[in-house]
Design a protein around this motif. Structure first.
Motif, PDB file in Angstrom:
ATOM      1  N   MET A   1      13.105 -60.415  -2.034  1.00  0.00           N
ATOM      2  CA  MET A   1      14.234 -59.525  -1.904  1.00  0.00           C
ATOM      3  C   MET A   1      13.838 -58.354  -1.032  1.00  0.00           C
ATOM      4  SD  MET A   1      15.645 -57.172  -4.939  1.00  0.00           S
ATOM      5  CE  MET A   1      16.863 -56.089  -4.331  1.00  0.00           C
ATOM      6  N   ARG A   2      14.721 -57.990  -0.221  1.00  0.00           N
ATOM      7  CA  ARG A   2      14.503 -56.819   0.617  1.00  0.00           C
ATOM      8  C   ARG A   2      15.318 -55.670   0.042  1.00  0.00           C
ATOM      9  NH1 ARG A   2      15.915 -55.133   6.447  1.00  0.00           N
ATOM     10  NH2 ARG A   2      14.066 -53.908   6.835  1.00  0.00           N
ATOM     11  N   VAL A   3      14.653 -54.600  -0.317  1.00  0.00           N
ATOM     12  CA  VAL A   3      15.358 -53.434  -0.846  1.00  0.00           C
ATOM     13  C   VAL A   3      15.994 -52.729   0.346  1.00  0.00           C
ATOM     14  CG1 VAL A   3      15.122 -51.253  -2.057  1.00  0.00           C
ATOM     15  CG2 VAL A   3      13.791 -53.226  -2.795  1.00  0.00           C
ATOM     16  N   THR A   4      17.310 -52.575   0.285  1.00  0.00           N
ATOM     17  CA  THR A   4      18.048 -51.985   1.407  1.00  0.00           C
ATOM     18  C   THR A   4      18.140 -50.471   1.263  1.00  0.00           C
ATOM     19  OG1 THR A   4      20.212 -52.121   0.342  1.00  0.00           O
ATOM     20  CG2 THR A   4      19.465 -54.086   1.549  1.00  0.00           C
ATOM     21  N   THR A   5      18.751 -49.863   2.261  1.00  0.00           N
ATOM     22  CA  THR A   5      18.953 -48.413   2.212  1.00  0.00           C
ATOM     23  C   THR A   5      19.829 -48.015   1.032  1.00  0.00           C
ATOM     24  OG1 THR A   5      20.798 -48.574   3.764  1.00  0.00           O
ATOM     25  CG2 THR A   5      18.641 -48.022   4.693  1.00  0.00           C
ATOM     26  N   LYS A   6      20.664 -48.925   0.541  1.00  0.00           N
ATOM     27  CA  LYS A   6      21.501 -48.588  -0.618  1.00  0.00           C
ATOM     28  C   LYS A   6      20.634 -48.150  -1.792  1.00  0.00           C
ATOM     29  CE  LYS A   6      25.043 -51.961   0.466  1.00  0.00           C
ATOM     30  NZ  LYS A   6      25.568 -53.284   0.109  1.00  0.00           N
ATOM     31  N   SER A   7      19.607 -48.922  -2.090  1.00  0.00           N
ATOM     32  CA  SER A   7      18.729 -48.582  -3.217  1.00  0.00           C
ATOM     33  C   SER A   7      17.867 -47.372  -2.915  1.00  0.00           C
ATOM     34  CB  SER A   7      17.839 -49.775  -3.569  1.00  0.00           C
ATOM     35  OG  SER A   7      18.617 -50.817  -4.079  1.00  0.00           O
ATOM     36  N   ARG A   8      17.339 -47.312  -1.716  1.00  0.00           N
ATOM     37  CA  ARG A   8      16.492 -46.164  -1.360  1.00  0.00           C
ATOM     38  C   ARG A   8      17.302 -44.871  -1.359  1.00  0.00           C
ATOM     39  NH1 ARG A   8      15.074 -49.497   3.016  1.00  0.00           N
ATOM     40  NH2 ARG A   8      15.498 -47.813   4.478  1.00  0.00           N
ATOM     41  N   TYR A   9      18.464 -44.897  -0.737  1.00  0.00           N
ATOM     42  CA  TYR A   9      19.306 -43.701  -0.696  1.00  0.00           C
ATOM     43  C   TYR A   9      19.902 -43.392  -2.069  1.00  0.00           C
ATOM     44  CZ  TYR A   9      19.145 -43.712   4.449  1.00  0.00           C
ATOM     45  OH  TYR A   9      18.750 -43.661   5.753  1.00  0.00           O
ATOM     46  N   SER A  75      16.545 -46.067 -14.868  1.00  0.00           N
ATOM     47  CA  SER A  75      15.380 -46.682 -14.227  1.00  0.00           C
ATOM     48  C   SER A  75      15.707 -47.081 -12.789  1.00  0.00           C
ATOM     49  CB  SER A  75      14.912 -47.909 -15.007  1.00  0.00           C
ATOM     50  OG  SER A  75      15.770 -49.011 -14.782  1.00  0.00           O
ATOM     51  N   ILE A  76      14.669 -47.201 -12.005  1.00  0.00           N
ATOM     52  CA  ILE A  76      14.833 -47.649 -10.627  1.00  0.00           C
ATOM     53  C   ILE A  76      15.337 -49.098 -10.627  1.00  0.00           C
ATOM     54  CG2 ILE A  76      13.692 -47.963  -8.400  1.00  0.00           C
ATOM     55  CD1 ILE A  76      14.001 -44.992  -9.500  1.00  0.00           C
ATOM     56  N   GLY A  77      14.921 -49.884 -11.601  1.00  0.00           N
ATOM     57  CA  GLY A  77      15.429 -51.244 -11.728  1.00  0.00           C
ATOM     58  C   GLY A  77      16.941 -51.272 -11.890  1.00  0.00           C
ATOM     59  N   GLN A  78      17.477 -50.363 -12.719  1.00  0.00           N
ATOM     60  CA  GLN A  78      18.931 -50.264 -12.890  1.00  0.00           C
ATOM     61  C   GLN A  78      19.608 -49.947 -11.562  1.00  0.00           C
ATOM     62  OE1 GLN A  78      18.739 -47.139 -15.990  1.00  0.00           O
ATOM     63  NE2 GLN A  78      20.446 -48.251 -16.907  1.00  0.00           N
ATOM     64  N   ILE A  79      19.065 -48.991 -10.846  1.00  0.00           N
ATOM     65  CA  ILE A  79      19.652 -48.562  -9.579  1.00  0.00           C
ATOM     66  C   ILE A  79      19.711 -49.736  -8.606  1.00  0.00           C
ATOM     67  CG2 ILE A  79      19.379 -47.023  -7.583  1.00  0.00           C
ATOM     68  CD1 ILE A  79      17.903 -45.093  -9.573  1.00  0.00           C
ATOM     69  N   VAL A  80      18.609 -50.461  -8.506  1.00  0.00           N
ATOM     70  CA  VAL A  80      18.555 -51.601  -7.585  1.00  0.00           C
ATOM     71  C   VAL A  80      19.563 -52.668  -8.007  1.00  0.00           C
ATOM     72  CG1 VAL A  80      17.101 -53.460  -6.685  1.00  0.00           C
ATOM     73  CG2 VAL A  80      16.177 -51.138  -6.883  1.00  0.00           C
ATOM     74  N   ARG A  81      19.643 -52.955  -9.297  1.00  0.00           N
ATOM     75  CA  ARG A  81      20.594 -53.968  -9.773  1.00  0.00           C
ATOM     76  C   ARG A  81      22.039 -53.565  -9.462  1.00  0.00           C
ATOM     77  NH1 ARG A  81      16.874 -53.847 -13.966  1.00  0.00           N
ATOM     78  NH2 ARG A  81      15.751 -55.805 -14.242  1.00  0.00           N
ATOM     79  N   ILE A  82      22.338 -52.297  -9.577  1.00  0.00           N
ATOM     80  CA  ILE A  82      23.700 -51.808  -9.323  1.00  0.00           C
ATOM     81  C   ILE A  82      24.041 -51.865  -7.836  1.00  0.00           C
ATOM     82  CG2 ILE A  82      25.165 -49.725  -9.350  1.00  0.00           C
ATOM     83  CD1 ILE A  82      23.564 -48.952 -11.966  1.00  0.00           C
ATOM     84  N   LEU A  83      23.086 -51.489  -6.999  1.00  0.00           N
ATOM     85  CA  LEU A  83      23.391 -51.304  -5.581  1.00  0.00           C
ATOM     86  C   LEU A  83      23.127 -52.507  -4.682  1.00  0.00           C
ATOM     87  CD1 LEU A  83      22.139 -47.628  -5.198  1.00  0.00           C
ATOM     88  CD2 LEU A  83      24.492 -48.435  -5.476  1.00  0.00           C
ATOM     89  N   GLU A  84      22.255 -53.402  -5.103  1.00  0.00           N
ATOM     90  CA  GLU A  84      21.939 -54.553  -4.252  1.00  0.00           C
ATOM     91  C   GLU A  84      22.839 -55.737  -4.586  1.00  0.00           C
ATOM     92  OE1 GLU A  84      20.045 -54.344  -1.668  1.00  0.00           O
ATOM     93  OE2 GLU A  84      19.137 -52.420  -2.141  1.00  0.00           O
ATOM     94  N   GLU A  85      23.078 -56.560  -3.608  1.00  0.00           N
ATOM     95  CA  GLU A  85      23.935 -57.721  -3.813  1.00  0.00           C
ATOM     96  C   GLU A  85      23.162 -58.914  -4.354  1.00  0.00           C
ATOM     97  OE1 GLU A  85      26.219 -58.268  -0.251  1.00  0.00           O
ATOM     98  OE2 GLU A  85      26.771 -56.160  -0.253  1.00  0.00           O
ATOM     99  N   SER A  86      21.872 -58.949  -4.145  1.00  0.00           N
ATOM    100  CA  SER A  86      21.058 -60.056  -4.628  1.00  0.00           C
ATOM    101  C   SER A  86      19.802 -59.502  -5.271  1.00  0.00           C
ATOM    102  CB  SER A  86      20.679 -60.977  -3.464  1.00  0.00           C
ATOM    103  OG  SER A  86      19.816 -61.984  -3.908  1.00  0.00           O
ATOM    104  N   MET A  87      19.367 -60.146  -6.336  1.00  0.00           N
ATOM    105  CA  MET A  87      18.166 -59.694  -7.052  1.00  0.00           C
ATOM    106  C   MET A  87      17.001 -60.643  -6.875  1.00  0.00           C
ATOM    107  SD  MET A  87      19.534 -57.104  -8.176  1.00  0.00           S
ATOM    108  CE  MET A  87      21.261 -57.117  -7.833  1.00  0.00           C
ATOM    109  N   VAL A  88      17.086 -61.561  -5.951  1.00  0.00           N
ATOM    110  CA  VAL A  88      16.036 -62.559  -5.808  1.00  0.00           C
ATOM    111  C   VAL A  88      15.250 -62.348  -4.519  1.00  0.00           C
ATOM    112  CG1 VAL A  88      17.211 -64.281  -7.221  1.00  0.00           C
ATOM    113  CG2 VAL A  88      17.624 -64.237  -4.769  1.00  0.00           C
TER     114      VAL A  88
END
Length: 145
Positions: A1-9, A75-88
């Motif tokens: 998975m590539r963490v996008t600017t959505k999660s970073r921002y 958690s950062i995990g929550q943020i990524v799950r909310i903002l990213e379209e894919s978790m794999v």
């Protein structure tokens, strides 16, 4: 998975609001200026975080955003799950997916297990890191300087 600017921002947005929103809501325009992130992009991110119950918004002249939860409960995990379209990490690791399009053996491929486990390990670690723990690291680093 590539963490996008959505999660970073999104993480930077929440850290900013946690820092500056203790006494009053924080206007997105202030976050935009401090973090050098487009206001339009922050509005998109904020919408998802509000819908997920991470942020609260207030209207009016003194309006803005505040955390809806304590920083130690985000958690950062929550943020990524909310903002990213894919978790794999790769397409074939997506649950129930038999063929990923990248190879023709995704349903039987033993290496798929590696990518599923790597994704789990990544989220296990991201779930341990909270907004509060990042703020504590920031305070510690400031004391050292």
């Amino acid at each position: 998975m590539r963490v996008t600017t959505k999660s970073r921002y999104g993480t930077r947005l929440l850290l900013d609001i946690a820092t500056y929103g203790k006494k009053k809501p924080v206007p997105l325009s202030d976050v935009s200026t401090r973090q050098k992130i487009s206001l339009k992009y922050l509005e998109q991110i904020t919408s998802k975080l509000k819908k997920a119950g991470i942020l609260e918004s207030y209207r009016g002249q003194l309006g803005g955003h505040r955390l809806a939860k304590s920083p130690d409960k985000i958690s950062i995990g929550q943020i990524v799950r909310i903002l990213e379209e894919s978790m794999v990490i790769i397409d074939c690791a997506e649950k129930g997916r038999q063929v990923c399009g990248a190879c023709n053996g995704a349903g039987e491929c033993l290496s798929r297990w590696v990518w599923v486990e790597a994704g789990r390990a990544m989220f296990d670690r991201l779930d341990e890191i909270t907004i509060a723990s990042l703020l504590a690291i920031g305070k510690e680093n400031l004391r050292k300087e």
